[in-house]
Motif scaffolding. Sequence first.
Motif, PDB file in Angstrom:
ATOM      1  N   ASP A 143       0.837  -1.195   0.000  1.00 20.91           N
ATOM      2  CA  ASP A 143       0.000   0.000   0.000  1.00 20.91           C
ATOM      3  C   ASP A 143       0.880   1.256   0.000  1.00 20.91           C
ATOM      4  O   ASP A 143       1.908   1.292   0.686  1.00 20.91           O
ATOM      5  CB  ASP A 143      -0.892  -0.018   1.247  1.00 20.91           C
ATOM      6  CG  ASP A 143      -1.950   1.053   1.227  1.00 20.91           C
ATOM      7  OD1 ASP A 143      -1.610   2.219   1.521  1.00 20.91           O
ATOM      8  OD2 ASP A 143      -3.103   0.728   0.902  1.00 20.91           O
ATOM      9  N   PRO A 144       0.484   2.308  -0.725  1.00 20.69           N
ATOM     10  CA  PRO A 144       1.297   3.535  -0.765  1.00 20.69           C
ATOM     11  C   PRO A 144       1.513   4.166   0.596  1.00 20.69           C
ATOM     12  O   PRO A 144       2.491   4.896   0.805  1.00 20.69           O
ATOM     13  CB  PRO A 144       0.484   4.463  -1.668  1.00 20.69           C
ATOM     14  CG  PRO A 144      -0.384   3.571  -2.478  1.00 20.69           C
ATOM     15  CD  PRO A 144      -0.672   2.372  -1.632  1.00 20.69           C
ATOM     16  N   ARG A 145       0.624   3.882   1.525  1.00 21.72           N
ATOM     17  CA  ARG A 145       0.786   4.488   2.849  1.00 21.72           C
ATOM     18  C   ARG A 145       2.001   3.939   3.607  1.00 21.72           C
ATOM     19  O   ARG A 145       2.367   4.457   4.651  1.00 21.72           O
ATOM     20  CB  ARG A 145      -0.476   4.266   3.677  1.00 21.72           C
ATOM     21  CG  ARG A 145      -1.631   5.167   3.266  1.00 21.72           C
ATOM     22  CD  ARG A 145      -2.920   4.784   3.928  1.00 21.72           C
ATOM     23  NE  ARG A 145      -3.453   3.529   3.393  1.00 21.72           N
ATOM     24  CZ  ARG A 145      -4.620   3.027   3.721  1.00 21.72           C
ATOM     25  NH1 ARG A 145      -5.389   3.642   4.604  1.00 21.72           N
ATOM     26  NH2 ARG A 145      -5.044   1.892   3.176  1.00 21.72           N
ATOM     27  N   ALA A 146       2.615   2.918   3.033  1.00 21.32           N
ATOM     28  CA  ALA A 146       3.839   2.408   3.657  1.00 21.32           C
ATOM     29  C   ALA A 146       4.916   3.490   3.714  1.00 21.32           C
ATOM     30  O   ALA A 146       5.810   3.441   4.566  1.00 21.32           O
ATOM     31  CB  ALA A 146       4.354   1.187   2.884  1.00 21.32           C
ATOM     32  N   ALA A 147       4.817   4.450   2.810  1.00 21.97           N
ATOM     33  CA  ALA A 147       5.804   5.534   2.801  1.00 21.97           C
ATOM     34  C   ALA A 147       5.718   6.393   4.061  1.00 21.97           C
ATOM     35  O   ALA A 147       6.683   7.079   4.421  1.00 21.97           O
ATOM     36  CB  ALA A 147       5.586   6.411   1.566  1.00 21.97           C
ATOM     37  N   GLN A 148       4.587   6.339   4.740  1.00 25.36           N
ATOM     38  CA  GLN A 148       4.416   7.145   5.957  1.00 25.36           C
ATOM     39  C   GLN A 148       4.976   6.442   7.187  1.00 25.36           C
ATOM     40  O   GLN A 148       5.026   7.021   8.270  1.00 25.36           O
ATOM     41  CB  GLN A 148       2.935   7.425   6.185  1.00 25.36           C
ATOM     42  CG  GLN A 148       2.281   8.175   5.047  1.00 25.36           C
ATOM     43  CD  GLN A 148       0.759   8.141   5.170  1.00 25.36           C
ATOM     44  OE1 GLN A 148       0.219   7.532   6.087  1.00 25.36           O
ATOM     45  NE2 GLN A 148       0.085   8.777   4.215  1.00 25.36           N
ATOM     46  N   CYS A 149       5.356   5.191   7.002  1.00 25.26           N
ATOM     47  CA  CYS A 149       5.862   4.439   8.152  1.00 25.26           C
ATOM     48  C   CYS A 149       7.289   4.856   8.459  1.00 25.26           C
ATOM     49  O   CYS A 149       8.022   5.347   7.589  1.00 25.26           O
ATOM     50  CB  CYS A 149       5.798   2.937   7.884  1.00 25.26           C
ATOM     51  SG  CYS A 149       4.115   2.327   7.647  1.00 25.26           S
TER      52      CYS A 149
END
Lengths: 370, 190
Positions: free
Chosen positions: A208-214
């Motif tokens: 998921d693209p939100r992995a970049a926020q991790c």
Amino acid sequence: MTDDLERHLRRDLPTAELPRAPDSLHVRLQAVAASEPRQVAGRAVRRTGRLRLLIGLAAILVVGGAAAVSYVGLRRPNIPTTVDGLPVMTVSEAVAAHAAGRLADGRAAIRGWWSNGQVGHSCVPSIEPVGELELRCQDGEFGITELDEPIFVIDMSSGLVTYEAQGPHLSPYVANELEGIADLFGLPIVNGQRYPPVPILVVGHFDDPRAAQCRAAARQICLDRLVVDRIVEFSPESVPTPGVTVPPTAFPDPPPSPLFDAVACAGDVPYSFVGWTTTAALELPYDRPGHVFAMVTKDPVLLTADGWEDDPNGSGHQFQIWGPKICIAEEAPGHQGEMGFGSVPAGTYVLWDDGLRVPGSDPVRPLGSS
Amino acid sequence: MIVTMGVPARQHVEGTLDARASAEARERFIRMAERELDRAYRLAGLLLGNGADAEDAVGDALERAWRDIGRLRDTERFQAWFDRIVVNACRDRLRRRGRIRFVELEGQDGGRAPDAFRAVLDSDEAFRAMAALSSDEREVVVLHFWADLTLESVAERLGQPVGTVKSRLHRALGRMRDALPMPGHEGAAL
């Protein structure tokens, strides 16, 4: 024998004007309690018997006991072989396919068993912003197992033991607005027991693209996180619900592994007991909850750590205390990892330097002895 | 047996029931610890000989106690339980320090307030004699005379046999008598 020094200490030390705790300590207390206790470190992969910490528990459930089950009216779940054009996979198949890059757009349909083992606890806040896909503080406590087993269990019946599923499992990201989420996390408690694992089929995606926020250290975890897009099948009514509870098993069978060996207790001497028992059974002068790991020597051994001790009553003699030694793995607050010691009352005696032996552990010479 | 219903999960926020239970546990811990804070600070101050170390030790003890509060089965025993944690925190501090050492404050020290524990311990010859004790002996003396605990309770707090506690007390009192300035009365009490 009480003398002037003792009287002085007893009278004047307690009444000495000692300062009160500074304001900074009161502030620190508030900060300590507000900062959230740390979660249990790591996970118990197997039943180990080691005590774990979970602070602020809201639910205490006991594992074990043969519960009567009811199969009346069960609706068997309908698990197809494909969904949305995707082959239905097990947890391990989907994880392997994702790792091998064989999932188109990272999408997968996964079947398994859903369970929720969450209890009320929290974690020390992170200094850095935490990505929502990290599932920080809750990863592993709810989700999908490949086998019919709960993903996470806490057992308080003999101390505090956590269990993790033995087969493949994963904790997916489930958005709050996902249709059906209330069913996933709203499984009722039946007869005092958590709802059993429920057959489930979901469609979701990895990467998921939100992995970049991790956080950087959690980036891969987030990329590997299954994000549920749709709950296809979730059938609580298809599993037998727990019957009336029976008294919990007092202690796991087989028992957990030993926590120390003879070297830490009394050395290479015969032992009359090695295993798990209670402090009450050992007749120790202090209590510890549940079962403790203990060793008891068969014969009396020297108990006084310093060898010969001076007679506290001022006779000029010295004494030792001997007895069947009891060693326990001490898990009391502030003493985790330490050992507690005691002795079997019936076999304990005080040995004086003149050869006099007096039963018990109190170094008092009989009247008339010099 | 306490049970709770599963609640809709939000990934990094506790559910309503879970948050309430955690808040209750926190409030309960704060209430219990607040009641014991003065005692703990004074206990640590007597064991360590100064307020700064006592403050650090009690702070460490608070963190350990909050971390382990789930292990406290009987809240009625909070004081005894917390005593053990404070004693252990003081032992850790002493191990780091090496041995108890009273540092004489210089007359012109830039306005730093004199240590209150030091002042009390200096005010009395018998109290001052406690400086001659080992940490083990000091623990027994403080818990028995200042905290007014029976030797059995002292033994339980320290995890030692009663016989050992009695022996250490006897040895401690002997050392204190030897340390007292008693011209012509060697070993005599006050």
